[in-house]
Design a protein around this motif. Structure first.
Motif, PDB file in Angstrom:
ATOM      1  N   GLU A 129       0.846  -1.191   0.000  1.00  0.00           N
ATOM      2  CA  GLU A 129       0.000   0.000   0.000  1.00  0.00           C
ATOM      3  C   GLU A 129       0.876   1.234   0.000  1.00  0.00           C
ATOM      4  OE1 GLU A 129      -2.684  -0.079   3.234  1.00  0.00           O
ATOM      5  OE2 GLU A 129      -3.843  -1.789   2.509  1.00  0.00           O
ATOM      6  N   MET A 130       0.421   2.278  -0.703  1.00  0.00           N
ATOM      7  CA  MET A 130       1.180   3.532  -0.790  1.00  0.00           C
ATOM      8  C   MET A 130       0.295   4.679  -0.324  1.00  0.00           C
ATOM      9  SD  MET A 130       3.145   2.991  -4.437  1.00  0.00           S
ATOM     10  CE  MET A 130       4.421   4.141  -4.016  1.00  0.00           C
ATOM     11  N   ASP A 131       0.853   5.479   0.572  1.00  0.00           N
ATOM     12  CA  ASP A 131       0.147   6.659   1.093  1.00  0.00           C
ATOM     13  C   ASP A 131       0.932   7.891   0.647  1.00  0.00           C
ATOM     14  OD1 ASP A 131      -1.347   8.516   2.407  1.00  0.00           O
ATOM     15  OD2 ASP A 131      -0.791   7.888   4.432  1.00  0.00           O
ATOM     16  N   LEU A 132       0.545   8.481  -0.500  1.00  0.00           N
ATOM     17  CA  LEU A 132       1.287   9.584  -1.094  1.00  0.00           C
ATOM     18  C   LEU A 132       0.406  10.827  -1.144  1.00  0.00           C
ATOM     19  CD1 LEU A 132       2.891   7.714  -4.134  1.00  0.00           C
ATOM     20  CD2 LEU A 132       3.756   7.917  -1.800  1.00  0.00           C
ATOM     21  N   PRO A 133       0.955  12.006  -0.837  1.00  0.00           N
ATOM     22  CA  PRO A 133       0.170  13.238  -0.940  1.00  0.00           C
ATOM     23  C   PRO A 133      -0.105  13.592  -2.398  1.00  0.00           C
ATOM     24  CG  PRO A 133       2.446  13.738  -0.383  1.00  0.00           C
ATOM     25  CD  PRO A 133       2.325  12.252  -0.325  1.00  0.00           C
ATOM     26  N   ASP A 134      -1.194  14.327  -2.622  1.00  0.00           N
ATOM     27  CA  ASP A 134      -1.556  14.735  -3.992  1.00  0.00           C
ATOM     28  C   ASP A 134      -0.599  15.798  -4.517  1.00  0.00           C
ATOM     29  OD1 ASP A 134      -3.692  12.987  -3.935  1.00  0.00           O
ATOM     30  OD2 ASP A 134      -5.059  14.493  -3.091  1.00  0.00           O
ATOM     31  N   LYS A 135      -0.190  16.705  -3.657  1.00  0.00           N
ATOM     32  CA  LYS A 135       0.704  17.793  -4.089  1.00  0.00           C
ATOM     33  C   LYS A 135       2.112  17.249  -4.283  1.00  0.00           C
ATOM     34  CE  LYS A 135       2.312  22.395  -2.743  1.00  0.00           C
ATOM     35  NZ  LYS A 135       2.258  23.446  -1.699  1.00  0.00           N
ATOM     36  N   PRO A 136       2.776  17.573  -5.411  1.00  0.00           N
ATOM     37  CA  PRO A 136       4.140  17.066  -5.647  1.00  0.00           C
ATOM     38  C   PRO A 136       5.103  17.484  -4.530  1.00  0.00           C
ATOM     39  CG  PRO A 136       3.238  18.020  -7.653  1.00  0.00           C
ATOM     40  CD  PRO A 136       2.276  18.368  -6.564  1.00  0.00           C
ATOM     41  N   VAL A 137       5.914  16.543  -4.085  1.00  0.00           N
ATOM     42  CA  VAL A 137       6.934  16.798  -3.065  1.00  0.00           C
ATOM     43  C   VAL A 137       8.277  16.888  -3.786  1.00  0.00           C
ATOM     44  CG1 VAL A 137       8.060  15.980  -0.976  1.00  0.00           C
ATOM     45  CG2 VAL A 137       5.602  15.584  -1.319  1.00  0.00           C
ATOM     46  N   GLN A 138       8.837  18.112  -3.836  1.00  0.00           N
ATOM     47  CA  GLN A 138      10.042  18.371  -4.623  1.00  0.00           C
ATOM     48  C   GLN A 138      11.291  18.239  -3.760  1.00  0.00           C
ATOM     49  OE1 GLN A 138      10.073  19.087  -7.898  1.00  0.00           O
ATOM     50  NE2 GLN A 138       7.861  19.202  -8.199  1.00  0.00           N
ATOM     51  N   VAL A 139      12.295  17.491  -4.249  1.00  0.00           N
ATOM     52  CA  VAL A 139      13.606  17.387  -3.612  1.00  0.00           C
ATOM     53  C   VAL A 139      14.672  17.475  -4.696  1.00  0.00           C
ATOM     54  CG1 VAL A 139      12.758  15.986  -1.679  1.00  0.00           C
ATOM     55  CG2 VAL A 139      13.657  14.869  -3.743  1.00  0.00           C
ATOM     56  N   LYS A 140      15.907  17.633  -4.257  1.00  0.00           N
ATOM     57  CA  LYS A 140      17.035  17.650  -5.188  1.00  0.00           C
ATOM     58  C   LYS A 140      17.764  16.322  -5.044  1.00  0.00           C
ATOM     59  CE  LYS A 140      20.584  20.767  -6.956  1.00  0.00           C
ATOM     60  NZ  LYS A 140      21.305  22.024  -6.740  1.00  0.00           N
ATOM     61  N   ALA A 141      17.681  15.471  -6.070  1.00  0.00           N
ATOM     62  CA  ALA A 141      18.227  14.123  -5.977  1.00  0.00           C
ATOM     63  C   ALA A 141      18.505  13.587  -7.374  1.00  0.00           C
ATOM     64  CB  ALA A 141      17.260  13.210  -5.227  1.00  0.00           C
ATOM     65  N   GLU A 142      19.108  12.388  -7.414  1.00  0.00           N
ATOM     66  CA  GLU A 142      19.336  11.673  -8.669  1.00  0.00           C
ATOM     67  C   GLU A 142      18.271  10.589  -8.732  1.00  0.00           C
ATOM     68  OE1 GLU A 142      20.363  10.049 -12.064  1.00  0.00           O
ATOM     69  OE2 GLU A 142      20.355   8.770 -10.305  1.00  0.00           O
ATOM     70  N   PRO A 143      17.288  10.675  -9.636  1.00  0.00           N
ATOM     71  CA  PRO A 143      16.116   9.792  -9.578  1.00  0.00           C
ATOM     72  C   PRO A 143      16.452   8.320  -9.722  1.00  0.00           C
ATOM     73  CG  PRO A 143      16.160  11.066 -11.637  1.00  0.00           C
ATOM     74  CD  PRO A 143      17.208  11.637 -10.759  1.00  0.00           C
ATOM     75  N   ILE A 144      17.399   7.961 -10.590  1.00  0.00           N
ATOM     76  CA  ILE A 144      17.722   6.553 -10.801  1.00  0.00           C
ATOM     77  C   ILE A 144      18.283   5.945  -9.514  1.00  0.00           C
ATOM     78  CG2 ILE A 144      19.154   4.947 -12.104  1.00  0.00           C
ATOM     79  CD1 ILE A 144      16.875   6.150 -13.709  1.00  0.00           C
ATOM     80  N   GLN A 145      19.223   6.662  -8.881  1.00  0.00           N
ATOM     81  CA  GLN A 145      19.820   6.148  -7.653  1.00  0.00           C
ATOM     82  C   GLN A 145      18.786   6.061  -6.536  1.00  0.00           C
ATOM     83  OE1 GLN A 145      23.149   8.702  -6.813  1.00  0.00           O
ATOM     84  NE2 GLN A 145      24.435   7.786  -8.375  1.00  0.00           N
ATOM     85  N   LEU A 146      17.941   7.083  -6.417  1.00  0.00           N
ATOM     86  CA  LEU A 146      16.916   7.076  -5.377  1.00  0.00           C
ATOM     87  C   LEU A 146      15.924   5.939  -5.592  1.00  0.00           C
ATOM     88  CD1 LEU A 146      15.895   8.492  -2.867  1.00  0.00           C
ATOM     89  CD2 LEU A 146      14.590  10.054  -4.321  1.00  0.00           C
ATOM     90  N   GLU A 147      15.559   5.725  -6.845  1.00  0.00           N
ATOM     91  CA  GLU A 147      14.634   4.624  -7.180  1.00  0.00           C
ATOM     92  C   GLU A 147      15.265   3.289  -6.814  1.00  0.00           C
ATOM     93  OE1 GLU A 147      12.977   2.804 -11.323  1.00  0.00           O
ATOM     94  OE2 GLU A 147      12.808   4.976 -11.045  1.00  0.00           O
ATOM     95  N   GLN A 148      16.572   3.130  -7.075  1.00  0.00           N
ATOM     96  CA  GLN A 148      17.255   1.876  -6.760  1.00  0.00           C
ATOM     97  C   GLN A 148      17.273   1.625  -5.255  1.00  0.00           C
ATOM     98  OE1 GLN A 148      18.134  -0.326  -8.826  1.00  0.00           O
ATOM     99  NE2 GLN A 148      19.040  -1.756  -7.383  1.00  0.00           N
ATOM    100  N   ILE A 149      17.424   2.693  -4.453  1.00  0.00           N
ATOM    101  CA  ILE A 149      17.432   2.541  -2.986  1.00  0.00           C
ATOM    102  C   ILE A 149      16.077   2.044  -2.509  1.00  0.00           C
ATOM    103  CG2 ILE A 149      17.579   3.829  -0.820  1.00  0.00           C
ATOM    104  CD1 ILE A 149      19.636   5.642  -2.196  1.00  0.00           C
ATOM    105  N   VAL A 150      15.004   2.641  -3.027  1.00  0.00           N
ATOM    106  CA  VAL A 150      13.655   2.228  -2.620  1.00  0.00           C
ATOM    107  C   VAL A 150      13.414   0.777  -3.019  1.00  0.00           C
ATOM    108  CG1 VAL A 150      11.201   2.697  -2.865  1.00  0.00           C
ATOM    109  CG2 VAL A 150      12.808   4.606  -2.758  1.00  0.00           C
ATOM    110  N   VAL A 151      13.837   0.397  -4.233  1.00  0.00           N
ATOM    111  CA  VAL A 151      13.683  -0.999  -4.671  1.00  0.00           C
ATOM    112  C   VAL A 151      14.442  -1.934  -3.743  1.00  0.00           C
ATOM    113  CG1 VAL A 151      14.282  -2.611  -6.525  1.00  0.00           C
ATOM    114  CG2 VAL A 151      13.237  -0.408  -7.073  1.00  0.00           C
ATOM    115  N   ASN A 152      15.632  -1.537  -3.340  1.00  0.00           N
ATOM    116  CA  ASN A 152      16.437  -2.356  -2.426  1.00  0.00           C
ATOM    117  C   ASN A 152      15.722  -2.534  -1.089  1.00  0.00           C
ATOM    118  OD1 ASN A 152      18.660  -3.797  -1.476  1.00  0.00           O
ATOM    119  ND2 ASN A 152      19.624  -1.967  -0.668  1.00  0.00           N
ATOM    120  N   LEU A 153      15.153  -1.435  -0.547  1.00  0.00           N
ATOM    121  CA  LEU A 153      14.439  -1.519   0.722  1.00  0.00           C
ATOM    122  C   LEU A 153      13.202  -2.408   0.600  1.00  0.00           C
ATOM    123  CD1 LEU A 153      14.623   2.191   1.985  1.00  0.00           C
ATOM    124  CD2 LEU A 153      16.066   0.255   2.611  1.00  0.00           C
ATOM    125  N   LEU A 154      12.487  -2.290  -0.537  1.00  0.00           N
ATOM    126  CA  LEU A 154      11.312  -3.139  -0.736  1.00  0.00           C
ATOM    127  C   LEU A 154      11.704  -4.611  -0.849  1.00  0.00           C
ATOM    128  CD1 LEU A 154       9.312  -0.931  -3.262  1.00  0.00           C
ATOM    129  CD2 LEU A 154       8.768  -1.342  -0.867  1.00  0.00           C
TER     130      LEU A 154
END
Length: 591
Positions: free
Chosen positions: A471-496
């Protein structure tokens, strides 16, 4: 000159050359770092000091306009009026937090003071000799440092004339206690001092240095200081610092007391509007330790080279002696013991074969060790790329199906995603280097919601195979950060992936991803209901090569932590109160 002697002389030459060049570089580097660090301390100390002075700088001017002070000066002999003024100044002094507040008449005599009830009261004392009184009587804002005439305590005095009908009736003075400034800067490795124009220390984190001059003073100057009564009758002794006191940065040497011979890095700065010089003195012990360690390291290195050279020479000498003995034996026994000579040659050949076999075996062992390390790395890379490969396969199968159905637009979309995933897999392979150095991936402004959704898409086959509900609980308004999307996506995949593996033995399998915003930080949480994390393992999770799994290198979380640090964020783990574990990622918000 023998070959051994030539090699020895070359080693000595390169030893001193390496020592000189490396010591010079290390000194310049360490000196620059020390200057940079202490320059910041100097600026903070100077700013703190200026702020403390500015607190009281304009208060005398405000007090000079109060009618109660004017009335008190107009009727100086009225005891009732003076009593009212004493209580008024006492109240003001308590509010502003000054040491003393007092009122002088035109002759410099104190007619009212905040300390009227104390044994050290200023009332009745004449301060006409003080420069701050003379400055105010000349219709100027006065300020002056000196030791208190009655208390003997250090103080900085602010004064302003009290006028009535364009006539100066007297002077109002506020005394600031300087000892409070030292308390905030004591107990540090550096020494923080403030000196007057004669290099006399009157504020210092080193109490023993107070009222000492940094350099010797002439007898004439000593008499002038004594007559000014700034330091009362205290004898101004010299600490006898040698070096350039007027340069910053500079190296100084203390030649007095128990610390004689100690060297300091000195950085100084002159305060605005006052003739004070603020100085930070830092012992150069760390520089000398660095140089000493370098000398020891270089010496050990060249000593090792010399020992290797000696061992090689001895081996060559023994070999030459052995050959000579063999030749002599051959000559002596050539005609008499030919069979013995043949046996001896055979033995030598066998020994050489054995040595070659030993060297070959050593090479094979080294090669096997290298292959074992490569095998571990391959297993780690395969673990990191499993999810993208599964997604590519799924998209490819779908593309074939869509192609059979004639849905070319969806085929194109799947092929585009496959292209994206292959690019992503190429970037993932470079993440193992991130543990040793910063990632080359450039940071950009991104929204976290698409990254989390893309991560979900990558692990969807794994979730389905493991029968895990996400299940995902995400806000409707975009949450902006300064990051590298590929690396961040890989971290989340690793945690999952870790969360899925943690629930392998659980009957109910449930993962929740939440995205919240709190105190200028975006926070991503991955929560599972698995067996949780041992308390002893919590502090080791992000250490390189630490793993609780039977297979794997233990680099996933360590690399994830390095990537998050490069994005100026944090990642941590904790156990949930009821059941399972929680991994959190915090990144600074961008607007």
């Amino acid at each position: 000159m023998s070959h051994h002697r030539r090699i020895t002389l070359l080693l000595i030459f390169f030893y001193f050359l390496t020592l000189a060049l490396s010591a010079n570089w290390l000194w310049q580097f360490s000196y620059g770092r020390l200057v940079e660090a202490n320059q910041q301390q100097l600026e903070r100390f100077s700013g703190h000091l200026e702020n403390q002075l500015e607190r009281f700088a304009y208060i005398p001017q405000l007090l000079s306009r109060q009618g109660i002070l004017i009335d008190s000066l107009k009727v100086a002999n009225n005891s009732a009026q003076q009593n009212i003024t004493n209580h008024h100044l006492q109240s003001i002094n308590n509010i502003i937090g000054a040491s003393d507040t007092y009122l002088l008449d035109a002759n410099g005599k104190t007619i009212a003071a905040s300390n009227w009830s104390k044994s050290t009261s200023f009332i009745g004392h004449n301060f006409a000799f003080r420069p701050y009184f003379q400055q105010a009587m000349n219709d100027q804002r006065g300020h002056y440092f000196a030791l208190g005439l009655t208390s003997g305590q250090r103080g900085y005095y602010f004064s302003y004339p009290v006028k009535y009908a364009a006539e100066i009736l007297g002077v109002v003075v506020i005394k600031m206690d300087l000892s409070s400034i030292e308390k905030a800067w004591s107990g540090k490795e550096q020494h923080f001092i403030v000196t007057d124009k004669n290099h006399i220390i009157f504020i210092s984190s080193e109490t023993a240095w107070l009222f000492h001059s940094m350099a010797p003073l002439s007898e004439t100057l000593k008499n002038e200081i004594l007559n000014s009564r700034r330091y009362l009758s205290n004898e101004i002794k010299s600490l006898s610092f040698t070096g350039s006191l007027d340069k910053s940065p500079a190296l100084l040497r203390l030649n007095a007391d128990a610390q004689a011979g100690k060297r300091y890095l000195s950085l100084s700065q002159t305060l605005k509007n006052v003739d004070w010089q603020v100085r930070v003195l830092t012992p150069t012990t760390s520089l000398l330790i660095n140089i000493t360690m370098l000398i020891v390291f270089v010496s050990l290195f060249y000593l090792l080279l010399y020992l290797v050279h000696i061992l090689i020479g001895q081996k060559q000498s023994r070999y030459k002696e052995q050959v000579l003995l063999q030749a002599k034996a051959k000559q002596q026994l050539e005609f008499q013991v030919m069979h013995r000579t043949s046996a001896l040659h055979a033995e030598i050949d066998e020994r050489r074969k054995a040595e070659r076999a030993l060297r070959d075996t050593q090479k094979e062992l080294i090669q096997s060790a290298k292959l074992a390390v490569l095998g571990q790395l391959s297993a780690s890379i395969s673990h990191e790329l499993n999810n993208p490969l599964a997604a590519i396969r799924s998209y490819a199968e779908n593309a074939v199906t869509f192609l059979d159905l004639g849905k070319k637009d969806k085929v194109s979309n799947n092929l585009t995603r496959i292209t994206y995933l292959t690019d992503r897999m190429a970037k993932i392979s470079s993440q193992l280097k991130a543990f040793a150095r910063k990632s080359d991936g450039e940071l950009s402004m991104i929204s976290l919601q698409p990254v989390l959704l893309a991560s979900y898409e990558l692990v969807k086959p794994q979730l389905k195979a493991s029968q895990v509900l996400l299940e995902m609980d995400l806000p409707d308004k975009p949450v902006q950060v300064k990051a590298e999307p590929i690396q961040l996506e890989q971290i989340v995949v690793n945690l999952l992936s870790n969360a899925i593996q943690a629930m392998e033995e659980c009957q109910e399998k449930h993962i929740t991803i939440t995205l919240t915003v709190d105190d200028q930080q975006a926070r991503v949480e991955v929560l599972d209901i698995g067996t949780g994390i041992k308390q002893s393992d919590l502090t080791l999770l992000f250490e390189p090569f630490f793993t609780t799994k039977e297979s794997g290198l233990g680099l996933g979380l360590s690399i994830s932590q390095q990537i998050i640090k490069n994005m100026h964020g944090e990642i941590w783990a904790e156990n949930r109160r009821d059941q399972g574990a929680k991994f959190c990622i915090s990144l600074p918000l961008q607007h």
